[in-house]
Structures are given as structure tokens and as C-alpha cells.
Design a protein around this motif. Sequence first.
Motif, PDB file in Angstrom:
ATOM      1  N   GLN A   1       0.840  -1.199   0.000  1.00 22.74           N
ATOM      2  CA  GLN A   1       0.000   0.000   0.000  1.00 22.74           C
ATOM      3  C   GLN A   1       0.866   1.237   0.000  1.00 22.74           C
ATOM      4  OE1 GLN A   1      -3.172  -0.422  -0.277  1.00 22.74           O
ATOM      5  NE2 GLN A   1      -4.014   1.630   0.000  1.00 22.74           N
ATOM      6  N   VAL A   2       0.476   2.212  -0.779  1.00 22.89           N
ATOM      7  CA  VAL A   2       1.209   3.469  -0.890  1.00 22.89           C
ATOM      8  C   VAL A   2       0.299   4.606  -0.456  1.00 22.89           C
ATOM      9  CG1 VAL A   2       2.346   5.059  -2.485  1.00 22.89           C
ATOM     10  CG2 VAL A   2       2.635   2.588  -2.780  1.00 22.89           C
TER      11      VAL A   2
ATOM     12  N   SER B   1       4.697   7.416   1.206  1.00 20.96           N
ATOM     13  CA  SER B   1       5.011   6.475   2.276  1.00 20.96           C
ATOM     14  C   SER B   1       4.365   5.131   1.975  1.00 20.96           C
ATOM     15  CB  SER B   1       4.521   7.001   3.622  1.00 20.96           C
ATOM     16  OG  SER B   1       3.120   7.188   3.603  1.00 20.96           O
ATOM     17  N   GLY B   2       4.880   4.101   2.611  1.00 24.25           N
ATOM     18  CA  GLY B   2       4.262   2.781   2.542  1.00 24.25           C
ATOM     19  C   GLY B   2       5.003   1.761   1.695  1.00 24.25           C
ATOM     20  N   ARG B   3       5.790   2.206   0.740  1.00 27.66           N
ATOM     21  CA  ARG B   3       6.527   1.274  -0.112  1.00 27.66           C
ATOM     22  C   ARG B   3       7.838   1.913  -0.520  1.00 27.66           C
ATOM     23  NH1 ARG B   3       4.327  -2.785   1.273  1.00 27.66           N
ATOM     24  NH2 ARG B   3       2.884  -4.072   0.085  1.00 27.66           N
ATOM     25  N   THR B   4       8.716   1.074  -1.059  1.00 27.48           N
ATOM     26  CA  THR B   4       9.979   1.604  -1.534  1.00 27.48           C
ATOM     27  C   THR B   4       9.724   2.554  -2.693  1.00 27.48           C
ATOM     28  OG1 THR B   4      11.090  -0.434  -0.918  1.00 27.48           O
ATOM     29  CG2 THR B   4      12.231   1.015  -2.456  1.00 27.48           C
TER      30      THR B   4
ATOM     31  N   SER C   1      10.318   1.788  -6.510  1.00 25.09           N
ATOM     32  CA  SER C   1       9.584   0.739  -7.209  1.00 25.09           C
ATOM     33  C   SER C   1       8.498   1.283  -8.123  1.00 25.09           C
ATOM     34  CB  SER C   1       8.938  -0.204  -6.183  1.00 25.09           C
ATOM     35  OG  SER C   1       9.899  -0.763  -5.333  1.00 25.09           O
ATOM     36  N   TYR C   2       8.250   2.572  -8.073  1.00 26.69           N
ATOM     37  CA  TYR C   2       7.090   3.134  -8.745  1.00 26.69           C
ATOM     38  C   TYR C   2       7.456   4.234  -9.731  1.00 26.69           C
ATOM     39  CZ  TYR C   2       4.252   0.692  -5.337  1.00 26.69           C
ATOM     40  OH  TYR C   2       3.659  -0.282  -4.582  1.00 26.69           O
TER      41      TYR C   2
ATOM     42  N   ASN D   1      11.716  10.823   0.252  1.00 29.08           N
ATOM     43  CA  ASN D   1      10.554  10.162  -0.337  1.00 29.08           C
ATOM     44  C   ASN D   1       9.499  11.182  -0.766  1.00 29.08           C
ATOM     45  OD1 ASN D   1      11.146   7.452  -0.522  1.00 29.08           O
ATOM     46  ND2 ASN D   1       9.381   6.811   0.669  1.00 29.08           N
TER      47      ASN D   1
ATOM     48  N   ARG E   1       3.002   0.965 -10.740  1.00 28.92           N
ATOM     49  CA  ARG E   1       4.127   0.072 -10.976  1.00 28.92           C
ATOM     50  C   ARG E   1       4.461  -0.037 -12.469  1.00 28.92           C
ATOM     51  NH1 ARG E   1       6.328  -3.037  -7.184  1.00 28.92           N
ATOM     52  NH2 ARG E   1       5.361  -3.168  -5.127  1.00 28.92           N
TER      53      ARG E   1
ATOM     54  N   TYR F   1      -2.501   4.391  -7.112  1.00 29.28           N
ATOM     55  CA  TYR F   1      -2.586   5.120  -5.848  1.00 29.28           C
ATOM     56  C   TYR F   1      -2.651   6.617  -6.133  1.00 29.28           C
ATOM     57  CZ  TYR F   1      -0.903   0.629  -4.211  1.00 29.28           C
ATOM     58  OH  TYR F   1      -0.763  -0.714  -3.974  1.00 29.28           O
TER      59      TYR F   1
END
Length: 123
Positions: A1-2, A25-28, A31-32, A76, A99, A112
Motif C-alpha cells: 500500500q502506498v 510512504s508505505g513502499r519503496t 519501485s514506482y 521520499n 508500478r 494510488y
Amino acid sequence: QVQLVESGGGLVQAGGSLRLSCAVSGRTFSSYTMGWFRQAPGKEREFVASIRWTSTTYYSDSVKGRFTISTNSARNTVYLEMNSLKPEDTAVYFCAATRILGEPTTHSDYDYWGQGTQVTVSS
């Protein structure tokens, strides 16, 4: 989840500048693909700009040369620097993440979304 949270919108005169921020926040972060969209009253949401973790950027023709998308991976955060603003730039601006690599430019490509921040450019 982002999770995405935009800030930095406001009222500015034509020809002025604003910088929007999007806290991720929530993911690396890397990666996106991160994007900015905007939606004016009565109009569809439209693509503004995107950036990949490789720093590859892509812009709509309407903002090319005036807007700059960038990231600060340590914080971030994704930024949208907007210069030479015009009244037609008035809209709610949204930060989005996907992604999908390459150059995703339609809102359905993105998974997201932030809550949006209002930008108003007066003539």
C-alpha cells in the motif's frame, strides 16, 4: 500500500510560480513511476508529468518547458515546480503512483492517488 499526500497549492498571479510536493510512504519509493495529474471543474483528469526512479521524465505538451517534475529519494518526496503559470493551469493537482514502467499517461494506469491540492492562477 502506498500513501500520497500533496501540499503546496494556492493562489498565484499569471506568470508566477508554485512548487507542489507529494510525500510518499508505505513502499519503496524507487519501485514506482510517480505522476502528477490535474482536473479543472467540468473537465476530465489530465496527465501533467511523470518520473521514474531512473529520473526519466515525461511531460504533457501543455506544460513542457514550464513545469519540472523531480524527486528527493532521501525524503521520499516528489515535486512539481510550476513556472510561467497561466489561468488555464487552474485545477486540482493530484499526485499518483503506478508500478507501470515506461510513460503511463492515463489516470487508469495509476493505482494510488493523493487527495489533491488546489492551484488557482488569476489573470
